[in-house]
Design a protein around this motif. Structure first.
Motif, PDB file in Angstrom:
ATOM      1  N   ASP A   1     -14.323 -16.407  71.945  1.00  0.00           N
ATOM      2  CA  ASP A   1     -14.897 -17.311  70.945  1.00  0.00           C
ATOM      3  C   ASP A   1     -14.320 -18.724  70.965  1.00  0.00           C
ATOM      4  O   ASP A   1     -14.470 -19.459  69.992  1.00  0.00           O
ATOM      5  N   GLU A   2     -13.687 -19.133  72.050  1.00  0.00           N
ATOM      6  CA  GLU A   2     -13.110 -20.479  72.152  1.00  0.00           C
ATOM      7  C   GLU A   2     -13.881 -21.282  73.197  1.00  0.00           C
ATOM      8  O   GLU A   2     -13.359 -21.640  74.255  1.00  0.00           O
ATOM      9  N   CYS A   3     -15.131 -21.599  72.889  1.00  0.00           N
ATOM     10  CA  CYS A   3     -16.006 -22.200  73.888  1.00  0.00           C
ATOM     11  C   CYS A   3     -15.553 -23.586  74.337  1.00  0.00           C
ATOM     12  O   CYS A   3     -15.653 -23.921  75.527  1.00  0.00           O
ATOM     13  N   PHE A   4     -15.058 -24.414  73.432  1.00  0.00           N
ATOM     14  CA  PHE A   4     -14.753 -25.800  73.792  1.00  0.00           C
ATOM     15  C   PHE A   4     -13.592 -25.910  74.787  1.00  0.00           C
ATOM     16  O   PHE A   4     -13.743 -26.552  75.828  1.00  0.00           O
ATOM     17  N   PRO A   5     -12.434 -25.284  74.532  1.00  0.00           N
ATOM     18  CA  PRO A   5     -11.373 -25.337  75.557  1.00  0.00           C
ATOM     19  C   PRO A   5     -11.751 -24.582  76.823  1.00  0.00           C
ATOM     20  O   PRO A   5     -11.334 -24.977  77.923  1.00  0.00           O
ATOM     21  N   ASN A   6     -12.539 -23.524  76.701  1.00  0.00           N
ATOM     22  CA  ASN A   6     -12.966 -22.783  77.898  1.00  0.00           C
ATOM     23  C   ASN A   6     -13.766 -23.675  78.843  1.00  0.00           C
ATOM     24  O   ASN A   6     -13.520 -23.708  80.055  1.00  0.00           O
TER      25      ASN A   6
ATOM     26  N   THR B   1     -18.010 -18.095  77.718  1.00  0.00           N
ATOM     27  CA  THR B   1     -17.173 -17.669  76.592  1.00  0.00           C
ATOM     28  C   THR B   1     -17.567 -16.290  76.070  1.00  0.00           C
ATOM     29  O   THR B   1     -18.672 -16.104  75.551  1.00  0.00           O
ATOM     30  N   PRO B   2     -16.682 -15.299  76.202  1.00  0.00           N
ATOM     31  CA  PRO B   2     -16.976 -13.970  75.653  1.00  0.00           C
ATOM     32  C   PRO B   2     -16.969 -14.004  74.127  1.00  0.00           C
ATOM     33  O   PRO B   2     -16.326 -14.863  73.519  1.00  0.00           O
ATOM     34  N   ASN B   3     -17.715 -13.081  73.506  1.00  0.00           N
ATOM     35  CA  ASN B   3     -17.797 -13.047  72.050  1.00  0.00           C
ATOM     36  C   ASN B   3     -17.372 -11.688  71.514  1.00  0.00           C
ATOM     37  O   ASN B   3     -17.294 -10.704  72.243  1.00  0.00           O
ATOM     38  N   ARG B   4     -17.091 -11.640  70.237  1.00  0.00           N
ATOM     39  CA  ARG B   4     -16.570 -10.415  69.618  1.00  0.00           C
ATOM     40  C   ARG B   4     -17.587  -9.285  69.596  1.00  0.00           C
ATOM     41  O   ARG B   4     -17.228  -8.118  69.558  1.00  0.00           O
ATOM     42  N   SER B   5     -18.864  -9.616  69.625  1.00  0.00           N
ATOM     43  CA  SER B   5     -19.895  -8.573  69.596  1.00  0.00           C
ATOM     44  C   SER B   5     -20.076  -7.894  70.945  1.00  0.00           C
ATOM     45  O   SER B   5     -20.725  -6.859  71.042  1.00  0.00           O
ATOM     46  N   GLY B   6     -19.535  -8.496  72.004  1.00  0.00           N
ATOM     47  CA  GLY B   6     -19.639  -7.908  73.328  1.00  0.00           C
ATOM     48  C   GLY B   6     -20.973  -8.133  74.021  1.00  0.00           C
ATOM     49  O   GLY B   6     -21.245  -7.512  75.052  1.00  0.00           O
ATOM     50  N   GLU B   7     -21.810  -9.010  73.488  1.00  0.00           N
ATOM     51  CA  GLU B   7     -23.109  -9.279  74.101  1.00  0.00           C
ATOM     52  C   GLU B   7     -22.937  -9.987  75.437  1.00  0.00           C
ATOM     53  O   GLU B   7     -22.006 -10.777  75.628  1.00  0.00           O
ATOM     54  N   ASN B   8     -23.857  -9.722  76.369  1.00  0.00           N
ATOM     55  CA  ASN B   8     -23.767 -10.355  77.687  1.00  0.00           C
ATOM     56  C   ASN B   8     -24.791 -11.477  77.877  1.00  0.00           C
ATOM     57  O   ASN B   8     -24.859 -12.083  78.935  1.00  0.00           O
ATOM     58  N   LYS B   9     -25.577 -11.760  76.830  1.00  0.00           N
ATOM     59  CA  LYS B   9     -26.518 -12.883  76.862  1.00  0.00           C
ATOM     60  C   LYS B   9     -26.563 -13.502  75.472  1.00  0.00           C
ATOM     61  O   LYS B   9     -26.321 -12.824  74.467  1.00  0.00           O
ATOM     62  N   ILE B  10     -26.867 -14.797  75.439  1.00  0.00           N
ATOM     63  CA  ILE B  10     -27.014 -15.465  74.146  1.00  0.00           C
ATOM     64  C   ILE B  10     -28.313 -16.277  74.150  1.00  0.00           C
ATOM     65  O   ILE B  10     -28.847 -16.624  75.208  1.00  0.00           O
ATOM     66  N   LEU B  11     -28.793 -16.578  72.952  1.00  0.00           N
ATOM     67  CA  LEU B  11     -29.907 -17.494  72.763  1.00  0.00           C
ATOM     68  C   LEU B  11     -29.287 -18.835  72.403  1.00  0.00           C
ATOM     69  O   LEU B  11     -28.598 -18.971  71.383  1.00  0.00           O
ATOM     70  N   PHE B  12     -29.524 -19.842  73.249  1.00  0.00           N
ATOM     71  CA  PHE B  12     -28.842 -21.134  73.119  1.00  0.00           C
ATOM     72  C   PHE B  12     -29.845 -22.258  72.919  1.00  0.00           C
ATOM     73  O   PHE B  12     -30.811 -22.385  73.677  1.00  0.00           O
ATOM     74  N   LEU B  13     -29.607 -23.064  71.891  1.00  0.00           N
ATOM     75  CA  LEU B  13     -30.440 -24.232  71.594  1.00  0.00           C
ATOM     76  C   LEU B  13     -29.654 -25.485  71.946  1.00  0.00           C
ATOM     77  O   LEU B  13     -28.648 -25.803  71.303  1.00  0.00           O
ATOM     78  N   HIS B  14     -30.092 -26.205  72.970  1.00  0.00           N
ATOM     79  CA  HIS B  14     -29.393 -27.422  73.381  1.00  0.00           C
ATOM     80  C   HIS B  14     -29.612 -28.522  72.343  1.00  0.00           C
ATOM     81  O   HIS B  14     -30.706 -28.683  71.798  1.00  0.00           O
ATOM     82  N   ASP B  15     -28.533 -29.283  72.062  1.00  0.00           N
ATOM     83  CA  ASP B  15     -28.593 -30.363  71.076  1.00  0.00           C
ATOM     84  C   ASP B  15     -27.838 -31.565  71.630  1.00  0.00           C
ATOM     85  O   ASP B  15     -26.626 -31.670  71.495  1.00  0.00           O
ATOM     86  N   LYS B  16     -28.559 -32.474  72.259  1.00  0.00           N
ATOM     87  CA  LYS B  16     -27.923 -33.629  72.892  1.00  0.00           C
ATOM     88  C   LYS B  16     -27.451 -34.666  71.887  1.00  0.00           C
ATOM     89  O   LYS B  16     -26.725 -35.609  72.246  1.00  0.00           O
ATOM     90  N   ASN B  17     -27.835 -34.515  70.632  1.00  0.00           N
ATOM     91  CA  ASN B  17     -27.476 -35.503  69.617  1.00  0.00           C
ATOM     92  C   ASN B  17     -26.179 -35.174  68.889  1.00  0.00           C
ATOM     93  O   ASN B  17     -25.750 -35.922  68.012  1.00  0.00           O
ATOM     94  N   ASN B  18     -25.563 -34.042  69.220  1.00  0.00           N
ATOM     95  CA  ASN B  18     -24.320 -33.660  68.564  1.00  0.00           C
ATOM     96  C   ASN B  18     -23.236 -33.434  69.596  1.00  0.00           C
ATOM     97  O   ASN B  18     -23.498 -32.942  70.697  1.00  0.00           O
ATOM     98  N   GLY B  19     -22.001 -33.801  69.242  1.00  0.00           N
ATOM     99  CA  GLY B  19     -20.846 -33.574  70.100  1.00  0.00           C
ATOM    100  C   GLY B  19     -19.731 -32.910  69.303  1.00  0.00           C
ATOM    101  O   GLY B  19     -19.923 -32.523  68.151  1.00  0.00           O
ATOM    102  N   TYR B  20     -18.569 -32.799  69.912  1.00  0.00           N
ATOM    103  CA  TYR B  20     -17.437 -32.120  69.278  1.00  0.00           C
ATOM    104  C   TYR B  20     -16.242 -33.050  69.281  1.00  0.00           C
ATOM    105  O   TYR B  20     -15.876 -33.598  70.317  1.00  0.00           O
ATOM    106  N   ASN B  21     -15.626 -33.261  68.107  1.00  0.00           N
ATOM    107  CA  ASN B  21     -14.476 -34.150  68.000  1.00  0.00           C
ATOM    108  C   ASN B  21     -13.258 -33.434  67.434  1.00  0.00           C
ATOM    109  O   ASN B  21     -12.460 -34.017  66.695  1.00  0.00           O
ATOM    110  N   ASP B  22     -13.124 -32.161  67.788  1.00  0.00           N
ATOM    111  CA  ASP B  22     -12.001 -31.310  67.358  1.00  0.00           C
ATOM    112  C   ASP B  22     -12.093 -30.876  65.906  1.00  0.00           C
ATOM    113  O   ASP B  22     -11.188 -30.224  65.393  1.00  0.00           O
ATOM    114  N   LYS B  23     -13.175 -31.222  65.209  1.00  0.00           N
ATOM    115  CA  LYS B  23     -13.358 -30.777  63.831  1.00  0.00           C
ATOM    116  C   LYS B  23     -14.259 -29.544  63.807  1.00  0.00           C
ATOM    117  O   LYS B  23     -15.178 -29.411  64.604  1.00  0.00           O
TER     118      LYS B  23
END
Length: 218
Positions: A38-43, A88-110
């Protein structure tokens, strides 16, 4: 990368369109040996350091059909060839995710709050969303929004315990198909809607109001 098929539900399409106009795709999870749960950003940052490519931001989408849908801010890796991969592995153990790309948002450690929507007439789910919002705002006020590990003392610890207790209680009630007419988790023998429902809504809303203002002013 697998483009989401056209038979995806209108509820999912409508929910995602309110968040981003980016593509919605199914992605395989191909974790690296160093991938943290569940640590996607550092991964993804470590993957880029080793193999190049780019980080893409967006939302991981999941739902309980006819009840509830949720989006969690997430990042994936884009290879130099343009392949999109979730490492990034997740706690549910799923091997696929549904992902919505969002080019208007970023991550600033918050920390970023999840986006949730009730798909039913079950008021318990509204209360569950409210208590989760209270948890986010309470644990992310001030400098806490930049901290991975937080400590709370005295009255703050008591508030946090109250939030977690009700969050877990509502989760259990929803999982077994209950609505607000079920017995209150406090054990009073009264229906939840006649017992703690109003107190929970009042307290949770007050927490959101107070600490949301604190977040905005920092």
């Amino acid at each position: 990368m697998e483009i989401v098929p056209p038979n995806i539900t209108e509820e999912v399409k409508d929910f995602c369109s309110e968040i981003s106009t980016g593509p919605l795709v199914y992605l395989s999870i191909q974790k690296e040996k160093y991938s943290l749960l569940d640590e996607c950003f550092p991964n993804v940052q470590k993957k880029i350091e080793q193999d190049g490519g780019n980080i893409l931001y967006g939302w991981k989408i999941w739902m309980i059909p006819n009840l509830f849908i949720e989006a969690e801010f997430h990042s994936i890796w884009e290879s130099e060839q343009g392949d999109w991969i979730d490492i990034t592995p997740n706690r549910s153990g799923e091997n696929k995710i549904l992902f919505l790309h969002d080019k208007n948002n970023g991550y600033n450690d918050k920390q970023v709050n999840n986006i949730r929507k009730n798909l039913s007439n079950n008021r318990l789910i509204d209360d569950y969303i409210l208590i989760n919002n209270a948890l986010y705002h309470f644990t992310n006020y001030g400098e806490n929004s930049f901290q991975r590990v937080r400590t709370f003392e005295d009255i703050d610890a008591d508030i946090l315990e109250w939030i977690y207790e009700w969050k877990e209680s509502l989760e259990e009630l929803i999982e077994i198909g209950n609505g607000p007419g079920c017995s209150c988790p406090c054990g009073s023998g009264l229906k939840y809607k006649k017992c703690h429902a109003k107190e929970l809504r009042k307290m949770a809303a007050a927490i959101v109001k107070k600490f949301n203002a604190d977040i905005r002013n920092k």
